[in-house]
Scaffold this motif. Structure first.
Motif, PDB file in Angstrom:
ATOM      1  N   ASP A 150       3.685  -7.831   0.905  1.00 58.74           N
ATOM      2  CA  ASP A 150       3.699  -6.520   1.556  1.00 58.74           C
ATOM      3  C   ASP A 150       4.237  -6.639   2.980  1.00 58.74           C
ATOM      4  OD1 ASP A 150       3.287  -3.726   1.470  1.00 58.74           O
ATOM      5  OD2 ASP A 150       1.417  -3.939   2.604  1.00 58.74           O
ATOM      6  N   ASP A 177      -3.319  -3.215   0.947  1.00 54.18           N
ATOM      7  CA  ASP A 177      -2.256  -3.429  -0.024  1.00 54.18           C
ATOM      8  C   ASP A 177      -1.905  -4.909  -0.106  1.00 54.18           C
ATOM      9  OD1 ASP A 177      -0.245  -3.017  -1.847  1.00 54.18           O
ATOM     10  OD2 ASP A 177       1.119  -2.010  -0.462  1.00 54.18           O
ATOM     11  N   ASP A 200      -1.902   2.979   0.085  1.00 54.58           N
ATOM     12  CA  ASP A 200      -0.684   3.534   0.686  1.00 54.58           C
ATOM     13  C   ASP A 200      -0.490   5.003   0.308  1.00 54.58           C
ATOM     14  OD1 ASP A 200      -0.202   1.127   1.856  1.00 54.58           O
ATOM     15  OD2 ASP A 200       1.732   0.778   0.922  1.00 54.58           O
ATOM     16  N   SER A 203       2.278   1.566  -3.853  1.00 49.86           N
ATOM     17  CA  SER A 203       1.970   0.316  -3.174  1.00 49.86           C
ATOM     18  C   SER A 203       2.742  -0.887  -3.705  1.00 49.86           C
ATOM     19  CB  SER A 203       0.466   0.027  -3.300  1.00 49.86           C
ATOM     20  OG  SER A 203       0.128  -0.161  -4.670  1.00 49.86           O
ATOM     21  N   ASP A 257      -3.382  -5.259   5.896  1.00 49.01           N
ATOM     22  CA  ASP A 257      -3.955  -4.081   5.238  1.00 49.01           C
ATOM     23  C   ASP A 257      -4.394  -4.372   3.810  1.00 49.01           C
ATOM     24  OD1 ASP A 257      -1.630  -4.104   3.697  1.00 49.01           O
ATOM     25  OD2 ASP A 257      -0.714  -2.398   4.719  1.00 49.01           O
ATOM     26  N   HIS A 308       8.648  -1.158   1.424  1.00 49.74           N
ATOM     27  CA  HIS A 308       9.154  -0.311   2.500  1.00 49.74           C
ATOM     28  C   HIS A 308      10.644  -0.036   2.321  1.00 49.74           C
ATOM     29  CE1 HIS A 308       5.704  -2.672   4.085  1.00 49.74           C
ATOM     30  NE2 HIS A 308       5.363  -1.491   4.594  1.00 49.74           N
ATOM     31  N   SER A 362       7.093   5.394  -3.217  1.00 49.73           N
ATOM     32  CA  SER A 362       6.081   5.555  -2.175  1.00 49.73           C
ATOM     33  C   SER A 362       4.717   4.992  -2.553  1.00 49.73           C
ATOM     34  CB  SER A 362       5.929   7.045  -1.824  1.00 49.73           C
ATOM     35  OG  SER A 362       5.553   7.793  -2.969  1.00 49.73           O
ATOM     36  N   HIS A 378      -8.137   2.470   4.350  1.00 52.84           N
ATOM     37  CA  HIS A 378      -7.284   2.739   5.504  1.00 52.84           C
ATOM     38  C   HIS A 378      -7.508   1.748   6.637  1.00 52.84           C
ATOM     39  CE1 HIS A 378     -11.180   4.572   6.168  1.00 52.84           C
ATOM     40  NE2 HIS A 378     -10.931   4.595   7.459  1.00 52.84           N
TER      41      HIS A 378
END
Length: 279
Positions: A68, A29, A143, A115, A27, A80, A113, A193
């Motif tokens: 990431d 990020d 994100d 990136s 992705d 995460h 929350s 996205h």
């Protein structure tokens, strides 16, 4: 980032003179984070991970940095939530604010929350405020890190991490000037996205790479070389999703990566039988 929080990160993040290989995930990020680390320290992307397999451009014995990607073992940058219970064992080599603050299933709503990219920029004291406004908006959009600002309950955590921890108060103030829809428009404009994937052994994506490279002053030749390189699979995994309510205890002994994708759901990649485990 404020020093008291930098001191909680694993020591390797300051080994900037060492020669590491970067592992790219699927992705924006991960991609922007990797491009920044390449720009700052010359570390090159040599691996790609899509949760089903690990691929490489060429054999290497250099240490890897998973970007990431919250791996169970090994060095990495992540964002995460990886704890089900506060007392669960952690990978101490992961540079992850949610691990540092012991965020787990029961206090999931207190998580960082934003990136991984924003964490890295902050840790290395990069002057994001000197880049174009659009670049700053993109950093908040990755994100959907802006979302907490527009919720009365979650705004306190948006403020805590961006202002108190990352020491980027100008980004918190920037959110006051825009609506949620403005940020979603940024996501759509640059296709933030969209995923990165392999097509005939080469990376492909609909993310607007040229525009992002210009805004963040990334080397286009590095991006072109990356997307023209051929990747070969070296490891295969089983991509598993588990509802936590039915599985309060998860065995991670055969897991490569693990993360809570929401309060009651976990995603992990398991080594397949007969495949040599990552060192």
């Amino acid at each position: 980032m404020r020093q008291q929080y930098k001191d909680m990160f694993p020591a390797w993040v300051d080994f900037i003179d060492e020669d590491f290989d970067l592992v790219l995930s699927n992705d924006a990020d991960s991609l922007l984070s990797c491009l920044f680390l390449n720009k700052m320290f010359g570390w090159k992307i040599n691996y790609f991970y899509d949760f089903n397999a690990l691929y490489q451009i060429k054999p290497s014995d250099r240490d890897r940095i998973y970007v990431d990607i919250d791996v169970v073992n090994g060095k990495g940058w992540g964002n995460h939530v990886v704890l089900i219970n506060k007392t669960d064992k952690i990978n101490k080599q992961m540079a992850n604010l949610n691990t540092i603050f012991k965020v787990h299933q029961a206090n999931y709503c207190k998580k960082y929350s934003a990136s991984t990219f924003l964490t890295i920029l902050s840790y290395y004291n990069y002057p994001l405020f000197l880049l174009p406004r659009e670049a700053q908006l993109i950093t908040l959009s990755i994100d959907a890190g802006f979302k907490g600002f527009y919720d009365k309950y979650f705004q306190q955590f948006n403020y805590f991490y961006i202002h108190n921890v990352l020491d980027m108060d100008y980004l918190f103030d920037l959110q006051k000037q825009y609506s949620k829809d403005d940020f979603y428009n940024v996501i759509g404009t640059y296709n933030l996205h969209e995923k990165i994937y392999l097509q005939n052994g080469k990376l492909a994506t609909k993310i607007k790479l040229d525009e992002l490279a210009k805004l963040f002053n990334f080397n286009k030749d590095v991006i072109n070389d990356l997307f023209s390189a051929t990747f070969t699979q070296i490891q295969e995994f089983e991509d598993v999703c588990i509802p936590l309510n039915a599985n309060p205890n998860i065995d991670l002994s055969n897991a490569f990566s693990f993360a809570l994708t929401n309060k009651n759901f976990a995603k992990l990649s398991l080594y397949k039988e007969g495949v040599q485990h990552e060192r």
